[in-house]
Design a protein around this motif. Structure first.
Motif, PDB file in Angstrom:
ATOM      1  N   GLN A  60      26.179 -24.694   2.221  1.00 53.59           N
ATOM      2  CA  GLN A  60      25.493 -24.940   3.485  1.00 53.59           C
ATOM      3  C   GLN A  60      26.006 -26.211   4.155  1.00 53.59           C
ATOM      4  O   GLN A  60      26.170 -26.252   5.374  1.00 53.59           O
ATOM      5  CB  GLN A  60      23.992 -25.040   3.232  1.00 53.59           C
ATOM      6  CG  GLN A  60      23.174 -25.167   4.491  1.00 53.59           C
ATOM      7  CD  GLN A  60      21.683 -25.154   4.217  1.00 53.59           C
ATOM      8  OE1 GLN A  60      21.254 -24.920   3.101  1.00 53.59           O
ATOM      9  NE2 GLN A  60      20.902 -25.422   5.231  1.00 53.59           N
ATOM     10  N   ARG A  63      20.457 -15.435   6.747  1.00 59.14           N
ATOM     11  CA  ARG A  63      19.970 -16.504   5.866  1.00 59.14           C
ATOM     12  C   ARG A  63      18.479 -16.336   5.589  1.00 59.14           C
ATOM     13  O   ARG A  63      18.024 -16.530   4.469  1.00 59.14           O
ATOM     14  CB  ARG A  63      20.239 -17.877   6.491  1.00 59.14           C
ATOM     15  CG  ARG A  63      21.677 -18.315   6.324  1.00 59.14           C
ATOM     16  CD  ARG A  63      22.031 -19.554   7.084  1.00 59.14           C
ATOM     17  NE  ARG A  63      21.072 -20.631   6.936  1.00 59.14           N
ATOM     18  CZ  ARG A  63      21.344 -21.899   7.184  1.00 59.14           C
ATOM     19  NH1 ARG A  63      22.554 -22.261   7.575  1.00 59.14           N
ATOM     20  NH2 ARG A  63      20.433 -22.828   7.046  1.00 59.14           N
ATOM     21  N   ASN A  98      16.755 -15.732   1.977  1.00 59.28           N
ATOM     22  CA  ASN A  98      15.638 -16.520   1.453  1.00 59.28           C
ATOM     23  C   ASN A  98      14.462 -15.633   1.047  1.00 59.28           C
ATOM     24  O   ASN A  98      13.776 -15.924   0.071  1.00 59.28           O
ATOM     25  CB  ASN A  98      15.191 -17.579   2.465  1.00 59.28           C
ATOM     26  CG  ASN A  98      16.085 -18.806   2.449  1.00 59.28           C
ATOM     27  OD1 ASN A  98      16.894 -18.992   1.554  1.00 59.28           O
ATOM     28  ND2 ASN A  98      15.941 -19.647   3.448  1.00 59.28           N
ATOM     29  N   VAL A 137      25.399 -12.686   4.020  1.00 62.91           N
ATOM     30  CA  VAL A 137      25.485 -14.070   4.502  1.00 62.91           C
ATOM     31  C   VAL A 137      26.948 -14.480   4.616  1.00 62.91           C
ATOM     32  O   VAL A 137      27.386 -15.024   5.635  1.00 62.91           O
ATOM     33  CB  VAL A 137      24.717 -15.032   3.551  1.00 62.91           C
ATOM     34  CG1 VAL A 137      25.021 -16.489   3.878  1.00 62.91           C
ATOM     35  CG2 VAL A 137      23.214 -14.772   3.625  1.00 62.91           C
ATOM     36  N   PHE A 192      18.431 -21.368   1.080  1.00 65.60           N
ATOM     37  CA  PHE A 192      18.975 -22.130   2.193  1.00 65.60           C
ATOM     38  C   PHE A 192      17.847 -22.994   2.705  1.00 65.60           C
ATOM     39  O   PHE A 192      16.737 -22.514   2.909  1.00 65.60           O
ATOM     40  CB  PHE A 192      19.447 -21.199   3.328  1.00 65.60           C
ATOM     41  CG  PHE A 192      20.840 -20.706   3.152  1.00 65.60           C
ATOM     42  CD1 PHE A 192      21.921 -21.537   3.403  1.00 65.60           C
ATOM     43  CD2 PHE A 192      21.081 -19.409   2.751  1.00 65.60           C
ATOM     44  CE1 PHE A 192      23.217 -21.077   3.245  1.00 65.60           C
ATOM     45  CE2 PHE A 192      22.367 -18.943   2.590  1.00 65.60           C
ATOM     46  CZ  PHE A 192      23.432 -19.782   2.833  1.00 65.60           C
TER      47      PHE A 192
END
Length: 200
Positions: free
Chosen positions: A102, A149, A153, A44, A184
């Motif tokens: 974020q 992302r 997750n 990421v 996220f």
């Protein structure tokens, strides 16, 4: 009497041995899932860094090809600086840390999107090969960010699901590195279309 005593001792020994093996196996699985999250977090960060590295080239290309408002450039430079100033400890990927990271990245993304929308007023710039290539690379990077992302997750979901199952949560709670990890999440503003105001 001795026989029943030996059976009880043997049963306790076997039960203890099986429990210790189960604890070791659970711990090792938590380590594996935790390391997968750290590795994916690296991916990421990698794609976000790619975007940050592309932005100066994009800005310089636009600067060289258009009479452009200085304010937009300053906003992009500030947003880029803010996005690169936030770093997260891979060992503490909690929801608060992920949200701060974020937020800074979303702010940078919004300023770059504003730049790209404003560029619509410069038809010569859009036809410039350098700008076209940079814009494509930036779009490709945004897609990569989304993919990484989502993968992050998934890894967090695997870890949190495994960690929060009973009785594994008891073992995970003894070790600081096995705290629940953050995801996220889509930002509330991302559900709304961006408003471009050329008067600012």
């Amino acid at each position: 009497m001795k026989k029943s005593f030996l059976i009880v001792i043997s049963s306790i020994f076997i039960l203890t041995f099986v429990t210790v093996l189960w604890i070791i196996n659970t711990y090792n699985q938590l380590v594996k899932l935790n390391e997968n999250i750290k590795k994916q977090w690296g991916q990421v960060e990698n794609v976000y860094q790619r975007r940050v590295d592309l932005i100066p080239n994009l800005v310089n290309t636009v600067k060289g090809s258009a009479n452009f408002e200085k304010n937009t450039f300053n906003q992009i430079i500030e947003a880029r600086a803010k996005a690169t100033s936030i770093s997260i400890n891979r060992n503490d990927l909690n929801q608060n840390q992920i949200s701060k990271f974020q937020q800074a990245q979303d702010h940078l993304n919004n300023t770059v999107n504003r730049l790209l929308l404003i560029v619509e007023n410069y038809p010569n710039l859009k036809s410039t090969q350098n700008f076209y290539e940079l814009q494509n690379q930036l779009e490709g990077t945004e897609n990569r960010i989304n993919v990484e992302r989502n993968r992050f997750n998934e890894k967090v979901n695997n870890f949190n699901t495994y960690r929060n199952q009973f009785p594994k949560i008891g073992i995970a709670s003894f070790f600081d590195q096995f705290k629940e990890k953050g995801y996220f999440q889509s930002q509330i503003e991302s559900k709304n279309s961006p408003i471009i105001d050329f008067g600012k």
